[in-house]
Design a protein around this motif. Structure first.
Motif, mmCIF file in Angstrom:
data_model
loop_
_atom_site.group_PDB
_atom_site.id
_atom_site.type_symbol
_atom_site.label_atom_id
_atom_site.label_comp_id
_atom_site.label_asym_id
_atom_site.label_seq_id
_atom_site.Cartn_x
_atom_site.Cartn_y
_atom_site.Cartn_z
ATOM 1 N N UNK A 1 0.864 -1.180 0.000
ATOM 2 C CA UNK A 1 0.000 0.000 0.000
ATOM 3 C C UNK A 1 0.899 1.228 0.000
ATOM 4 N N UNK A 2 1.012 1.875 -1.148
ATOM 5 C CA UNK A 2 1.944 2.985 -1.307
ATOM 6 C C UNK A 2 1.412 4.256 -0.654
ATOM 7 N N UNK A 3 2.302 4.919 0.089
ATOM 8 C CA UNK A 3 1.942 6.140 0.805
ATOM 9 C C UNK A 3 2.316 7.385 0.011
ATOM 10 N N UNK A 4 3.468 7.361 -0.638
ATOM 11 C CA UNK A 4 3.911 8.531 -1.393
ATOM 12 C C UNK A 4 4.929 8.121 -2.452
ATOM 13 N N UNK A 5 5.116 9.022 -3.416
ATOM 14 C CA UNK A 5 6.080 8.832 -4.490
ATOM 15 C C UNK A 5 6.876 10.115 -4.674
ATOM 16 N N UNK A 6 8.112 9.961 -5.161
ATOM 17 C CA UNK A 6 8.924 11.100 -5.590
ATOM 18 C C UNK A 6 9.624 10.692 -6.884
ATOM 19 N N UNK A 7 9.526 11.542 -7.905
ATOM 20 C CA UNK A 7 10.098 11.240 -9.205
ATOM 21 C C UNK A 7 11.187 12.247 -9.561
ATOM 22 N N UNK A 8 12.200 11.738 -10.252
ATOM 23 C CA UNK A 8 13.221 12.590 -10.864
ATOM 24 C C UNK A 8 13.805 13.591 -9.881
ATOM 25 N N UNK A 9 14.245 13.060 -8.728
ATOM 26 C CA UNK A 9 14.860 13.897 -7.704
ATOM 27 C C UNK A 9 16.396 13.830 -7.731
ATOM 28 N N UNK A 10 16.950 13.254 -8.774
ATOM 29 C CA UNK A 10 18.402 13.184 -8.880
ATOM 30 C C UNK A 10 19.016 11.999 -8.160
ATOM 31 N N UNK A 11 18.228 11.000 -7.840
ATOM 32 C CA UNK A 11 18.741 9.780 -7.217
ATOM 33 C C UNK A 11 19.742 9.125 -8.165
ATOM 34 N N UNK A 12 20.882 8.659 -7.612
ATOM 35 C CA UNK A 12 21.887 8.056 -8.492
ATOM 36 C C UNK A 12 22.240 6.646 -8.042
ATOM 37 N N UNK A 13 23.029 5.972 -8.874
ATOM 38 C CA UNK A 13 23.376 4.572 -8.638
ATOM 39 C C UNK A 13 24.138 4.396 -7.327
ATOM 40 N N UNK A 14 25.015 5.346 -6.991
ATOM 41 C CA UNK A 14 25.798 5.237 -5.771
ATOM 42 C C UNK A 14 24.918 5.230 -4.534
ATOM 43 N N UNK A 15 23.854 5.984 -4.541
ATOM 44 C CA UNK A 15 22.918 6.011 -3.398
ATOM 45 C C UNK A 15 22.214 4.676 -3.230
ATOM 46 N N UNK A 16 21.892 4.012 -4.313
ATOM 47 C CA UNK A 16 21.218 2.720 -4.208
ATOM 48 C C UNK A 16 22.181 1.629 -3.756
ATOM 49 N N UNK A 17 23.448 1.757 -4.098
ATOM 50 C CA UNK A 17 24.434 0.733 -3.701
ATOM 51 C C UNK A 17 24.949 0.962 -2.291
ATOM 52 N N UNK A 18 24.660 2.120 -1.720
ATOM 53 C CA UNK A 18 25.206 2.468 -0.403
ATOM 54 C C UNK A 18 24.704 1.493 0.666
ATOM 55 N N UNK A 19 25.640 0.987 1.470
ATOM 56 C CA UNK A 19 25.304 0.074 2.554
ATOM 57 C C UNK A 19 25.200 -1.371 2.142
ATOM 58 N N UNK A 20 25.261 -1.642 0.837
ATOM 59 C CA UNK A 20 25.190 -3.031 0.391
ATOM 60 C C UNK A 20 26.559 -3.681 0.591
#
Length: 252
Positions: free
Chosen positions: A232-251
């Motif tokens: 059940x989705x509460x909110x969305x944010x699009x095209x905020x400048x998210x990059x690959x390094x942020x998604x790999x962080x902590x992995x």
């Protein structure tokens, strides 16, 4: 007017109260979303073409309440879902009191999962058994991103199209999938995906809302046998400048 022994006046009052409560609930409910500029005469192919695609944005961040039922067992938590096109997708699931359950990172076809009770991160193909081990669900060859976000993976229609009602259509798609379309509102309501050994995965797409120029189901239910995964989705944010390094962080 007094109440007779038969109780009819009292029963009438009870029915009237329930009717009033139902009418109030319907009045307070948000109106059904209809795709802007949509005309039912455009037909099923145009509806599918207008459905949300991953190609429509560069990155996405969404938060959802998540529930997993397997028979009598039920788990609840929250999920942070992040995507960076073209091939990075991350899902972080937390339980009560923000306890970390697991984080899954999809890079192309490679899935990495780490979390509570894991000595080492688990790695494998997204189309292998790793996802089934985590949730019990087998997505077959269906795109994990489309499945969880409630989008419909694009494909060509196989004729003929069925019309169970004047404003609803059921279309067969290449590869054996089926999609149920609301032609009046211009939205996809349901999809079935055939799996090996005759099993079927069913997705229900509910509570649509318009987010910017996109029409997204706020509730996505995925069912297979006695297993239900609901987001059940509460909110969305699009095209905020998210990059690959942020998604790999902590992995790991």
């Amino acid at each position: 007017m007094h109440t007779s022994r038969s109780g009819h006046p009292r029963n009438f009052q009870t029915v009237y109260k329930w009717f009033a409560l139902c009418a109030l609930a319907l009045a307070c409910a948000p109106p059904l979303v209809v795709r802007e500029g949509w005309d039912a005469t455009q037909g099923p192919a145009a509806l599918l073409a207008a459905s949300t695609s991953l190609a429509q944005f560069a990155d996405l961040t969404a938060e959802a309440a998540i529930e997993l039922r397997r028979g009598e067992m039920r788990d609840r938590g929250t999920a942070l879902v992040q995507l960076v096109n073209p091939d990075l997708f991350r899902v972080e699931v937390r339980g009560p009191f923000f306890t970390h359950i697991f984080t899954a990172l999809l890079e192309g076809d490679s899935l990495t999962v780490y979390g509570r009770g894991m000595d080492q991160p688990l790695k494998g193909s997204v189309h292998g058994r790793l996802l089934t081990t985590l949730t019990g669900l087998d997505l077959g060859s269906y795109d994990l991103r489309y499945a969880l976000l409630g989008f419909v993976e694009p494909d060509s229609i196989v004729e003929p199209v069925e019309y169970p009602h004047a404003d609803h259509a059921v279309v067969a798609l290449a590869g054996g999938r089926q999609a149920w379309l609301d032609l009046r509102r211009g939205l996809v309501l349901r999809e079935s995906i055939p799996l090996p050994e005759g099993e079927v995965l069913l997705r229900e797409l509910k509570e649509y809302r318009r987010e910017q120029a996109l029409y997204l189901p706020r509730r996505v239910e995925i069912r297979q046998r006695d297993i239900l995964l609901a987001l059940s989705y509460k909110n969305y944010a699009f095209n905020r400048g998210l990059d690959a390094e942020q998604l790999r962080r902590g992995m790991p």
